[in-house]
Design a protein around this motif. Structure first.
Motif, PDB file in Angstrom:
ATOM      1  N   ALA A 172       0.826  -1.208   0.000  1.00 22.74           N
ATOM      2  CA  ALA A 172       0.000   0.000   0.000  1.00 22.74           C
ATOM      3  C   ALA A 172       0.861   1.259   0.000  1.00 22.74           C
ATOM      4  O   ALA A 172       0.490   2.270  -0.602  1.00 22.74           O
ATOM      5  N   VAL A 173       2.027   1.201   0.676  1.00 20.10           N
ATOM      6  CA  VAL A 173       2.932   2.363   0.717  1.00 20.10           C
ATOM      7  C   VAL A 173       3.462   2.682  -0.677  1.00 20.10           C
ATOM      8  O   VAL A 173       3.416   3.822  -1.140  1.00 20.10           O
ATOM      9  N   VAL A 174       3.979   1.663  -1.354  1.00 23.90           N
ATOM     10  CA  VAL A 174       4.634   1.909  -2.642  1.00 23.90           C
ATOM     11  C   VAL A 174       3.627   2.086  -3.771  1.00 23.90           C
ATOM     12  O   VAL A 174       3.981   2.613  -4.830  1.00 23.90           O
ATOM     13  N   ALA A 175       2.368   1.660  -3.539  1.00 24.02           N
ATOM     14  CA  ALA A 175       1.393   1.698  -4.625  1.00 24.02           C
ATOM     15  C   ALA A 175       1.152   3.113  -5.130  1.00 24.02           C
ATOM     16  O   ALA A 175       1.166   3.352  -6.345  1.00 24.02           O
ATOM     17  N   ILE A 176       0.928   4.054  -4.216  1.00 24.17           N
ATOM     18  CA  ILE A 176       0.559   5.403  -4.650  1.00 24.17           C
ATOM     19  C   ILE A 176       1.672   6.055  -5.470  1.00 24.17           C
ATOM     20  O   ILE A 176       1.435   6.467  -6.611  1.00 24.17           O
ATOM     21  N   PRO A 177       2.916   6.161  -4.939  1.00 19.62           N
ATOM     22  CA  PRO A 177       3.953   6.789  -5.772  1.00 19.62           C
ATOM     23  C   PRO A 177       4.311   5.963  -7.001  1.00 19.62           C
ATOM     24  O   PRO A 177       4.595   6.529  -8.069  1.00 19.62           O
ATOM     25  N   ALA A 178       4.295   4.630  -6.883  1.00 17.46           N
ATOM     26  CA  ALA A 178       4.656   3.794  -8.029  1.00 17.46           C
ATOM     27  C   ALA A 178       3.620   3.910  -9.140  1.00 17.46           C
ATOM     28  O   ALA A 178       3.977   4.047 -10.324  1.00 17.46           O
ATOM     29  N   ILE A 179       2.352   3.875  -8.777  1.00 16.00           N
ATOM     30  CA  ILE A 179       1.301   3.981  -9.794  1.00 16.00           C
ATOM     31  C   ILE A 179       1.319   5.367 -10.424  1.00 16.00           C
ATOM     32  O   ILE A 179       1.133   5.513 -11.643  1.00 16.00           O
TER      33      ILE A 179
END
Length: 417
Positions: free
Chosen positions: A149-156
């Motif tokens: 969930a942490v990496v999802a926002i910046p990665a997406i």
């Protein structure tokens, strides 16, 4: 005392579960991050988005109820591969949704697959770890979910700035399929952690025939209490997964880049909470505190932090609101990890899969109902009532569960290791 699997095998297990949990929650988070684009393209209202989330959670409730039986029937290795393969294909199919109906079908199928991980994973921990290490093992792999969930926002945000935004679903699905060969390579067959523990379990089961089957799970009041507790409290986490990015984008007026820069802190705090729950309860157990008392105090401490939730909607600073939300997410994941460890301790190995699945079904139904409630509030009154509601759910649940932690069951797995 039970003899655990080798440390190297335990590390492999936890590492693989951590990675697949990360993929699992990256998949879940992907829709909420690109939701405004999907809504614009499909002319979907917030209530329509709520219905899509409800479909996913309804499918999850069904999957939780049956995943335990599948896991117990075909073993941890094969059932995990089935669950991961199914949800990965469903996630990839989301990329091709051109109508609200198509999107609903794809997310329903995703919901049928993803919960299996959270049934098979605690079953694996119960098979391969002794008691003092179970809480931290569950905490570590659960942290994979929050890292996802942490990496999802910046990665997406980064990926969709370079590639078509629908491609994120193909990338997500491909990652799950790539994980499968590693799982098969590391776990060539389903075996318990040791013949000694298996022998102890078999002797216990032969002494108490009523430990078998669905009737034994339903006969325990702890099953119903834990199921209701999951239904009450898991909607808090579902809100932060499916609605909080939309809250920051819409209600707080942040841009996608600002959400990517700040919003990840909530999920990082949740990840720390998964470790904190396992470490705190495990430390108490090693110091001689009874298992049930250790879990009860850990969950009580988490419940005491939840009344901070309304401040998220009341403060004017978006940064401060995210900070408060981070504390709430930390507390919830501390609670959830401890509740999961409680399930592993209360039920014998032959029933863990069934019990974990049925209890987790409460999570799906609670999340489905809460999604409709949240959608109604967002459409007619805004997010503030939702934050107030989240303040009381965990305190209610800890009252419900209080005596569950004092129950003593006579089975070898509950003997101090």
């Amino acid at each position: 005392d039970p003899v655990p699997a080798s440390r190297s095998r335990q590390r492999q297990l936890v590492a693989l579960l951590f990675i697949v949990a990360l993929i699992n929650y990256f998949d879940r988070q992907s829709l909420s991050v690109v939701a405004p684009r999907f809504q614009a393209e499909l002319h979907m209202s917030d209530e329509g988005y709520g219905h899509i989330v409800s479909l996913f959670l309804f499918a999850s409730a069904i999957a939780y109820a049956i995943a335990g039986f599948i896991s117990d029937a075909i073993g941890t290795r094969r059932s995990m591969a089935l669950f991961v393969g199914w949800w990965s294909l469903a996630e990839a199919a989301t990329a091709f949704a051109t109508t609200t109906l198509h999107l609903g079908i794809a997310r329903f199928c995703l919901g049928l697959g993803e919960p299996g991980l959270w049934v098979a994973a605690p079953k694996a921990v119960g098979e391969y770890f002794v008691r003092p290490r179970r809480g931290i093992a569950i905490g570590i792999y659960t942290m994979g979910a929050t890292v996802g969930a942490v990496v999802a926002i910046p990665a997406i945000a980064a990926i969709t700035s370079q590639l078509p935004w629908r491609s994120i679903f193909l990338i997500d699905g491909g990652a799950g399929l790539l994980w499968l060969p590693f799982w098969f390579w590391c776990f060539r067959k389903d075996t318990p952690c040791s013949s000694a523990e298996a022998s102890l379990a078999e002797r216990s089961i032969s002494r108490k025939a009523n430990e078998f089957g669905l009737r034994a799970v339903f006969a325990r009041s702890s099953t119903w209490k834990l199921m209701v507790a999951r239904g009450l409290t898991d909607p808090v986490w579902y809100f932060y997964l499916f609605w909080f990015p939309k809250y920051l984008l819409g209600e707080r007026g942040l841009s996608l880049s600002q959400v990517a820069q700040l919003g990840w802190a909530v999920y990082l705090a949740a990840g720390i909470g998964t470790l904190a729950g396992g470490l705190f309860s495990g430390t108490l157990i090693r110091r001689g505190v009874r298992v049930g008392v250790s879990y009860r105090y850990t969950m009580l401490a988490a419940a005491c932090l939840m009344p901070l939730s309304p401040l998220c909607a009341l403060v004017s600073s978006s940064t401060l609101a995210i900070g408060i939300a981070s504390i709430v997410a930390f507390a919830h994941m501390t609670w959830l990890v401890t509740l999961t460890a409680t399930v592993v301790e209360l039920y014998p190995p032959s029933l863990i899969g069934k019990a974990a699945g049925l209890i987790a079904a409460g999570s799906g139904f609670g999340g489905m109902i809460s999604s409709e409630v949240i959608a109604w509030f967002v459409t007619h009154g805004g997010y503030r009532p939702v934050f107030f509601l989240m303040a009381v759910l965990h305190p209610i649940a800890i009252v419900l569960l209080w005596r569950t932690f004092t129950t003593r069951y006579s089975r070898p797995a509950l003997v101090a290791a």
